[in-house]
Design an enzyme around this catalytic site. Structure first.
Site, PDB file in Angstrom:
ATOM      1  CB  VAL A   1      -0.974  -0.002   1.210  1.00 43.75           C
ATOM      2  CG1 VAL A   1      -1.841  -1.254   1.207  1.00 43.75           C
ATOM      3  CG2 VAL A   1      -0.236   0.129   2.533  1.00 43.75           C
TER       4      VAL A   1
ATOM      5  CD  GLU B   1       7.120   3.626   2.268  1.00 42.97           C
ATOM      6  OE1 GLU B   1       8.162   3.518   2.924  1.00 42.97           O
ATOM      7  OE2 GLU B   1       6.511   2.643   1.822  1.00 42.97           O
TER       8      GLU B   1
ATOM      9  CE  LYS C   1       4.406   1.156   3.248  1.00 44.13           C
ATOM     10  NZ  LYS C   1       3.982   0.094   2.313  1.00 44.13           N
TER      11      LYS C   1
ATOM     12  CG  HIS D   1      12.966  -1.478  -1.440  1.00 41.58           C
ATOM     13  ND1 HIS D   1      14.064  -0.651  -1.554  1.00 41.58           N
ATOM     14  CD2 HIS D   1      11.984  -0.897  -2.188  1.00 41.58           C
ATOM     15  CE1 HIS D   1      13.759   0.373  -2.313  1.00 41.58           C
ATOM     16  NE2 HIS D   1      12.505   0.252  -2.715  1.00 41.58           N
TER      17      HIS D   1
END
Length: 279
Positions: free
Chosen positions: A83, A85, A90, A133
Site C-alpha cells: 500500500v 508509503e 501501513k 523492497h
C-alpha cells in the site's frame, strides 16, 4: 504456494504479475473494486510485455483472485503488503491482516523507507514480519532488498528465502533503519538532483545525461524518480526526514509542487519528463 498481495496499485499489480508469471497463485486485495479491475487489466498487459522480453516463463501462469475481503487471505502461505508509503496506513493494514492469517504466515512489507521494527508494533506476531523492497518493475529487476527487523524470527527469514526462490528473485539481506540501503542513498540523490533543476543549474536531461555518461548509470536520478513515482519519492523523503532529522531529506519545493499538480511521473504521463499519457 499462494500469496496475498495487499494493495492493487502500481507495485501491487506488478508484484502480482511477477508471482502468477512464475506459477504462484495470488489473492490481490484492495478496498476499491475499480482499482482491482484496473489492476487485472494491468497484470494482463505486464505479463504479455514481460514474456515478450523473456523475463517471465511463456507458460505455467497461476490463478489471480481479486477481492475486497481480507478474509480471503486466511489460507495464504505469505502476505506482501504494497500500500501507499504512509506509516499510519501501513500500520492499519498490517494489523488487520495479522489478525486474519495463521500464526507462522510470513508478513512482508514492500516498504521503501519505514523501519520494520516500527511497523512490528502494529502486528500480532512481530517475529513473522520483515520487509522486501522490490524494485520497479519487479518482474524486470531480479535483485531485491530484504530487511530483517530486530524482532524478525529465523523461521520468517527461511520462508522469505523460499518465497524469493519461487519468484526467481535474488535477495540482498540488510539491517533495519530508515531507508535501509537503497533509499537512504537514492532518495537523497533524487532530492539533490531535483534541487539542482529547481535552482536552474541544469535541465533534467542534463542531470541524467551526466549520471549516465560520466558514472555509467543505466538511468539518471530524475528518470528513475519518474519511474518510482514522484508521489512515492516525496512520501519516502518525508519518512526519512522525520526519522533522521537530516535536512537533506526534506523534499525540495520542485518535487512538492509536481506532486501537488498531479505530475507523478510515468503513471500519470508527466513528471520531470513527458511520457505520452498515463500508464
Amino acid at each position: 504456494m499462494k500469496i496475498g498481495v495487499l494493495g492493487a496499485g502500481v507495485m501491487g499489480a506488478a508484484i502480482a504479475t511477477l508471482a502468477i508469471g512464475h506459477g504462484v497463485a495470488v489473492v490481490l486485495v484492495d478496498v476499491d473494486d475499480d482499482t482491482l479491475a484496473k489492476a487485472r487489466k494491468e497484470v494482463r498487459q505486464q505479463l504479455k510485455l514481460a514474456r515478450l522480453m523473456g523475463q517471465l516463463p511463456r507458460s505455467g501462469e497461476a490463478e489471480l483472485v481479486t477481492t475486497t475481503n481480507y478474509g480471503d487471505l486466511a489460507d495464504v502461505t505469505s502476505v506482501i503488503e504494497a500500500v501507499t508509503e504512509k506509516p499510519e496506513l501501513k500500520a492499519k493494514v498490517l494489523a488487520e491482516v495479522s489478525a486474519i492469517v495463521r500464526p507462522g504466515t510470513v508478513i512482508v512489507s514492500n516498504t521503501s523507507a519505514i523501519p520494520v521494527d516500527e511497523m512490528a508494533d502494529a502486528v500480532a506476531r512481530p517475529e513473522d514480519l520483515c520487509a522486501i523492497h522490490f524494485m520497479n518493475p519487479p518482474y524486470l529487476i531480479r535483485a531485491v532488498e530484504v530487511i530483517r527487523g530486530p524482532r524478525t524470527g529465523d523461521e520468517a527469514m527461511l520462508k522469505v528465502t523460499e518465497l524469493l526462490a519461487a519468484l526467481d528473485r535474488d535477495g540482498v539481506v540488510v539491517g533495519d533503519g530508515p531507508g535501509f540501503v537503497i533509499n537512504r542513498i537514492l532518495q537523497r540523490s533524487i532530492n539533490e538532483a531535483a534541487r539542482i533543476v529547481e535552482e536552474g543549474r541544469a535541465t533534467p536531461e542534463a542531470v541524467d545525461a551526466a549520471f549516465e555518461g560520466c558514472l555509467g548509470h543505466r538511468t539518471g536520478p530524475l528518470a528513475t524518480a519518474d519511474l518510482i513515482g514522484l508521489d512515492n519519492v516525496v512520501d519516502s523523503l518525508r519518512v526519512l526526514h522525520d526519522r533522521t532529522g537530516d535536512r537533506g531529506y526534506e523534499p525540495c519545493d520542485l518535487l512538492v509542487a509536481k506532486v501537488a499538480a498531479g505530475d507523478f511521473g510515468r503513471k500519470t504521463g508527466r513528471g520531470f519528463y513527458e511520457h505520452g499519457g498515463a500508464l
